[in-house]
Design an enzyme around this catalytic site. Structure first.
Site, PDB file in Angstrom:
ATOM      1  N   HIS A 104      20.449 -35.992  -2.962  1.00 30.69           N
ATOM      2  CA  HIS A 104      20.172 -36.480  -1.763  1.00 30.69           C
ATOM      3  C   HIS A 104      18.610 -36.449  -1.923  1.00 30.69           C
ATOM      4  CE1 HIS A 104      23.846 -37.150   0.407  1.00 30.69           C
ATOM      5  NE2 HIS A 104      24.250 -35.889   0.017  1.00 30.69           N
TER       6      HIS A 104
ATOM      7  N   ARG B 223       4.508  -0.406  -4.599  1.00 28.33           N
ATOM      8  CA  ARG B 223       4.099  -0.890  -3.215  1.00 28.33           C
ATOM      9  C   ARG B 223       2.859  -1.600  -3.139  1.00 28.33           C
ATOM     10  NH1 ARG B 223       6.889   2.027   0.789  1.00 28.33           N
ATOM     11  NH2 ARG B 223       5.078   1.260   2.172  1.00 28.33           N
TER      12      ARG B 223
ATOM     13  N   CYS C 132       0.998  -1.106   0.027  1.00 24.30           N
ATOM     14  CA  CYS C 132      -0.019  -0.091  -0.147  1.00 24.30           C
ATOM     15  C   CYS C 132       0.928   1.336   0.115  1.00 24.30           C
ATOM     16  CB  CYS C 132      -1.031   0.013   1.252  1.00 24.30           C
ATOM     17  SG  CYS C 132      -1.966  -1.250   0.972  1.00 24.30           S
TER      18      CYS C 132
ATOM     19  N   LYS D 115       6.604  -4.434  -3.264  1.00 23.66           N
ATOM     20  CA  LYS D 115       7.798  -4.409  -2.858  1.00 23.66           C
ATOM     21  C   LYS D 115       8.310  -4.094  -1.565  1.00 23.66           C
ATOM     22  CE  LYS D 115      12.076  -2.775  -4.652  1.00 23.66           C
ATOM     23  NZ  LYS D 115      12.669  -3.922  -4.975  1.00 23.66           N
TER      24      LYS D 115
ATOM     25  N   GLU E  70      18.990 -17.109  -5.006  1.00 24.61           N
ATOM     26  CA  GLU E  70      18.561 -15.716  -5.466  1.00 24.61           C
ATOM     27  C   GLU E  70      18.238 -15.976  -7.031  1.00 24.61           C
ATOM     28  OE1 GLU E  70      17.595 -13.019  -4.258  1.00 24.61           O
ATOM     29  OE2 GLU E  70      17.967 -11.538  -5.869  1.00 24.61           O
TER      30      GLU E  70
ATOM     31  N   GLU F 144       9.403 -15.077  -9.232  1.00 21.57           N
ATOM     32  CA  GLU F 144       8.598 -13.967  -8.802  1.00 21.57           C
ATOM     33  C   GLU F 144       8.093 -13.007  -9.958  1.00 21.57           C
ATOM     34  OE1 GLU F 144      10.425 -11.240  -6.178  1.00 21.57           O
ATOM     35  OE2 GLU F 144      12.387 -11.465  -7.168  1.00 21.57           O
TER      36      GLU F 144
ATOM     37  N   LYS G 105      14.325 -14.961  -8.441  1.00 25.96           N
ATOM     38  CA  LYS G 105      13.902 -13.914  -9.303  1.00 25.96           C
ATOM     39  C   LYS G 105      13.113 -14.458 -10.463  1.00 25.96           C
ATOM     40  CE  LYS G 105      14.841 -10.965  -7.955  1.00 25.96           C
ATOM     41  NZ  LYS G 105      15.781 -10.822  -6.602  1.00 25.96           N
TER      42      LYS G 105
ATOM     43  N   ASN H 212      -2.193   2.554   5.470  1.00 25.66           N
ATOM     44  CA  ASN H 212      -1.366   1.483   5.152  1.00 25.66           C
ATOM     45  C   ASN H 212      -0.880   0.698   6.451  1.00 25.66           C
ATOM     46  OD1 ASN H 212       0.966  -0.137   4.078  1.00 25.66           O
ATOM     47  ND2 ASN H 212       2.326   1.510   4.522  1.00 25.66           N
ATOM     48  N   GLY H 213      -1.432  -0.769   6.488  1.00 24.78           N
ATOM     49  CA  GLY H 213      -1.006  -1.361   7.609  1.00 24.78           C
ATOM     50  C   GLY H 213      -2.245  -2.414   7.938  1.00 24.78           C
TER      51      GLY H 213
ATOM     52  N   TRP I 268      -2.361  -2.680  -1.661  1.00 21.46           N
ATOM     53  CA  TRP I 268      -1.894  -4.342  -1.794  1.00 21.46           C
ATOM     54  C   TRP I 268      -2.912  -5.102  -0.719  1.00 21.46           C
ATOM     55  CZ3 TRP I 268       0.007  -8.070   1.624  1.00 21.46           C
ATOM     56  CH2 TRP I 268       0.602  -9.180   1.021  1.00 21.46           C
TER      57      TRP I 268
END
Ligand code: F6R
Length: 614
Positions: free
Chosen positions: A510, A27, A2, A609, A487, A494, A491, A101-102, A75
Site C-alpha cells: 500500500h 544515562r 543525566c 537510556k 523492534e 539507534e 535496534k 537531573n530533570g 544528557w
C-alpha cells in the site's frame, strides 16, 4: 537522562564519584563534572564536554581531595553540550554547587527575577537558575542551606533530582527529588547518593528511595533526616539492595549490548523462575492472583509504554485479544498523557518500562490512576518510580541493562506478557490444557533455543558484513512478529544510524513497496505460523522488484530459504513465542552492522537510556 552521584564520609570522594559516573554514563554522556570540598574548605568544581574519561583527564593534575562531593554526567536539555553548560553549576559567589537531573520549567521567570536582583549567568541552563535562586533565598532570608533549598523547590515547577553543596559546610549534602529518581545508600558513617543503585551497590546494602517532594539532609555528624516540602518529617524506609556487581561489568565482552544479548538464556530463566513449575503445567504470577477478579472482569487492557517497551506492548495486544478475549489498546505514553483518553474504572492499564523511570510512562500512569483504572507494572528496575506507582505488577528480573539499546529487557517483557496471557486465559477458561501446557513448556525450553541462535552469531556477523553498505532497511513481519520487525528496525536505527522502517508485511504493497530496489535490503520475519504462506507472497513481491531479502525462518524451512538472499534459522516454537526467538538474530544483526560502521554501540549519539524528561 543525566546521572547524578554524591558521597560524604571518611573516604576520598573523587574516586567513588568517578566510578559512580562511569556506572551512570548510560544515562547521558555529553559532558561530565564534579564538585568537591577540600579539607581546607575550598569548593573545587571541574567539568568538561565529553565523556567521563575526558573529565578524568581534565582533573588529573588538579586538587581532587575531599571527603564530600557531587558529580554529574549530562544528557543536554537546555543549552548545547559544552564545558559551561556542564554540571555542577555554582552560584556566582562560588559558595553553592548543585547537580540536577530533570527540567525546571519556570526557569525563565526566575532568571528574569534574579537578573533584576543583579545576578549574572554563565550558562544557558535551567540548572544554573536553580542554584542562583537557592543562593538568593539563602542570602536574603539568612537561612540554612536546607531551608533555602526547601523554599526554592516550593516555587519551582518541573522535575528534578538534585544534590547541593555549601562550601562553608563540608559536613552536609542536601538532596531532593520530584519526578526524577534518587536513591541514598546508608553506610557506616558514610552516605552515597545516585540516580540509581548501580554506583552504590558495591559499598552498601541499605538504601532509601526518596519519594517525590522529599528533601534529604545528609550530615556526617547528625542523624539522617528526610523532610518534605511542607516541612513534615518523613519516615525513613530502608530497603535492602540485591544487585550482583558482576552484572555491572562487561565480563569480557567488547560491549554491554553484546553481553546483554548473550545473557538472554539466563535472563529468561530468571524471569520464569518460581512462576512456571518445572513440569510446565502451571504458571502463577502473584501480582495477578492477588487481583484475580480485576483481571477476570477487565473491560480492556491499555498498554502504555515508549520505544522498545511499546513494541513489547504491541505483542501483548495479539496475546491478550486472542488468548484472553480482552480488548487491548496500545498507547504511546507520550501521546496518551496529553490526550483526553477514555479510561474506565474497570480498565487495566499495563505500564511497561525497563527503567521504571520514563517520564512519559510515569505521567500516563498518574493520569490513568486519576481516572480510577487499575495499574499493573511490568518493570525491570526494582523500586523504580513506575514500579512504586502501580497497584500491582510483575518484575521482569533480567538484571541491570546498561547498553542503551534495549535487548534482554525486551525479551523479559515479552516473557512476562506471555505468562500473563496464559494465566488470564486459564483463569477465564479460554484455553485448553494441551495448548496451555505446550506454551508453558515452550517457555521453559526458550533458554536452550536462544542458545542455539546465539551459536550462529558468526554467521549473522557474516550476513551483517554483506549489508553494512545499505543506507536504508525495511523490516517486515506479520502477526506478533510485526512488532518484532519494528523492534528490529529500531535496534538498527539507534546504534548504526541507518534509517530503517518496520512495517506489517502485507501493508507494504500500500505504499512502502515503492522504496524497494536493488539497494534497499528487506529483513523479513517468516517463521512458521498461521500466516507463513502470506508472508511468502510478500517476499515474492520484493524479489520481483529486485530487492534483497534477509529472512528469519524456522529450522527446516525449504521454501523461503530458496527465495531469500540470506537466511537466519531459529528453532521451531509456538507461534506466540516466536518473537522471543526472531528478535535475537535482529539484535545481533544490528549490533554487528553498528560495529562494522565503527559506531559507539553502548552509547549511541543523542540517546540516553533512561528518559526522565518529556
Ligand atoms: C530502545 C530503547 C528505548 C526504550 C524507551 C523506554 O532500545 O531502549 O526505546 O525502550 O526509552 O524506556 P523504558 O523501557 O525504560 O521505559
Amino acid at each position: 537522562m543525566c546521572g547524578i552521584v554524591g558521597y560524604i564520609g571518611k573516604q576520598d570522594a573523587y574516586p567513588i564519584l568517578i566510578k559512580g559516573l562511569h556506572r551512570l554514563e548510560y544515562r547521558g554522556y555529553d559532558s561530565a563534572g564534579v564538585a568537591l570540598i577540600s579539607a581546607d574548605g575550598k569548593l573545587n568544581v571541574y567539568k568538561t564536554k565529553g565523556k567521563v574519561a575526558e573529565l578524568e583527564r581534565f582533573a588529573a593534575d588538579k586538587d581532587t581531595s575531599g571527603t564530600i562531593g557531587i558529580a554529574h554526567t549530562r544528557w543536554a536539555t537546555h543549552g548545547e553540550p559544552n564545558d559551561v553548560n556542564a554540571h555542577p553549576h555554582y552560584s556566582q559567589n562560588g559558595r553553592i554547587a548543585l547537580i540536577h537531573n530533570g527540567i525546571i520549567e519556570n526557569y525563565g521567570v526566575l532568571k528574569q527575577m534574579l537578573i533584576g536582583k543583579g545576578y549574572t549567568f554563565r550558562s544557558e541552563t535551567d540548572t544554573e537558575v536553580l542554584v542562583q535562586f537557592i543562593d538568593y533565598l539563602r542570602t536574603t532570608n539568612n537561612c540554612s542551606l536546607f531551608e533555602a533549598v526547601q523554599a526554592a523547590l516550593n516555587q519551582v515547577i518541573g522535575a528534578y533530582a538534585i544534590a547541593v553543596l555549601d562550601r562553608d559546610n563540608k559536613d552536609e549534602i542536601i538532596a531532593a527529588r520530584k519526578s526524577s529518581p534518587l536513591v541514598i545508600g546508608i553506610g557506616d558513617g558514610e552516605y552515597f547518593l545516585a540516580s540509581d543503585a548501580t554506583p552504590i551497590a558495591e559499598y552498601v546494602k541499605d538504601v532509601v528511595y526518596l519519594n517525590d517532594g522529599e528533601i534529604a539532609i545528609i550530615n556526617r555528624n547528625k542523624p539522617f533526616r528526610i523532610v518534605n516540602l511542607n516541612n513534615i518529617e518523613s519516615k525513613i524506609d530502608i530497603c535492602k539492595l540485591e544487585m550482583n556487581i558482576s552484572e555491572l561489568e562487561k565480563g569480557g565482552y567488547p560491549h554491554f549490548m553484546l553481553k546483554e544479548i548473550f545473557e538472554q538464556p539466563r535472563t529468561i530463566t530468571d524471569c520464569i523462575r518460581g512462576r512456571i513449575n518445572v513440569e510446565g503445567t502451571d504458571v502463577i504470577l502473584s501480582g495477578i492472583l492477588d487481583h484475580k477478579e480485576r483481571f477476570l472482569n477487565a473491560r480492556r487492557i491499555i498498554c502504555v509504554a515508549c520505544g522498545t517497551s511499546w513494541h513489547a506492548g504491541m505483542i501483548g495486544e495479539y496475546l491478550f485479544e486472542d488468548l484472553c478475549g480482552i480488548e487491548v489498546k496500545v498507547e504511546y505514553a507520550s501521546e496518551f498523557r496529553y490526550r483526553n483518553p477514555v479510561v474506565h474504572p474497570d480498565d487495566i492499564v499495563l505500564a511497561i518500562s525497563q527503567s521504571g523511570e520514563t517520564a512519559d510512562t510515569l505521567a500516563a500512569v498518574e493520569l490513568a490512576k486519576s481516572r480510577g483504572a487499575f495499574i499493573y507494572g511490568i518493570c525491570n528496575v526494582v523500586g523504580s518510580s513506575i514500579a512504586r506507582a502501580t497497584d500491582s505488577g510483575t518484575y521482569i528480573h533480567v538484571g541491570p541493562e546498561i547498553g542503551v539499546a534495549s535487548t534482554k529487557a525486551f525479551t523479559g517483557q515479552v516473557t512476562v506478557l506471555v505468562m500473563m496471557a496464559m494465566m488470564i486465559a486459564r483463569l477465564k477458561g479460554r484455553i485448553d490444557t494441551e495448548r496451555y501446557e505446550s506454551v508453558l513448556r515452550g517457555l521453559l525450553a526458550m533458554p536452550e533455543k536462544i542458545k542455539e541462535i546465539l551459536s550462529q552469531a558468526d554467521r549473522i556477523k557474516e550476513v551483517a558484513a554483506i549489508y553494512t553498505y545499505a543506507r536504508n532497511f525495511l523490516y517486515l513481519g506479520r502477526g506478533c512478529n510485526y512488532p518484532t520487525a519494528m523492534e528490529g528496525a529500531l535496534k538498527l536505527k539507534e546504534i548504526s544510524y541507518i534509517h530503517a522502517e518496520g512495517c506489517p508485511a502485507a501493508e507494504m504493497k500500500h505504499g512502502t513497496i515503492a522504496l524497494i530496489d536493488h539497494e534497499m535490503p528487506t529483513v523479513v520475519i517468516a517463521t512458521n505460523g498461521s500466516i507463513y504462506e502470506k508472508t511468502i507472497s510478500n517476499i515474492q513481491e520484493i524479489k520481483a522488484r529486485g530487492g534483497k531479502v534477509i529472512a528469519v525462518v524456522t529450522e527446516g524451512d525449504t521454501i523461503v530459504s530458496h527465495m531469500a538472499d540470506h537466511c537466519i534459522w531459529v528453532p521451531e516454537t509456538d507461534e506466540y513465542l516466536t518473537p522471543l526467538l526472531s528478535s535475537i538474530p535482529l539484535q545481533l544483526f544490528a549490533y554487528y552492522i553498528a560495529v562494522n560502521k565503527g559506531r559507539d554501540v553502548d552509547q549511541p549519539r543523542n540517546l540516553a537510556k533512561s528518559v526522565t524528561v518529556e
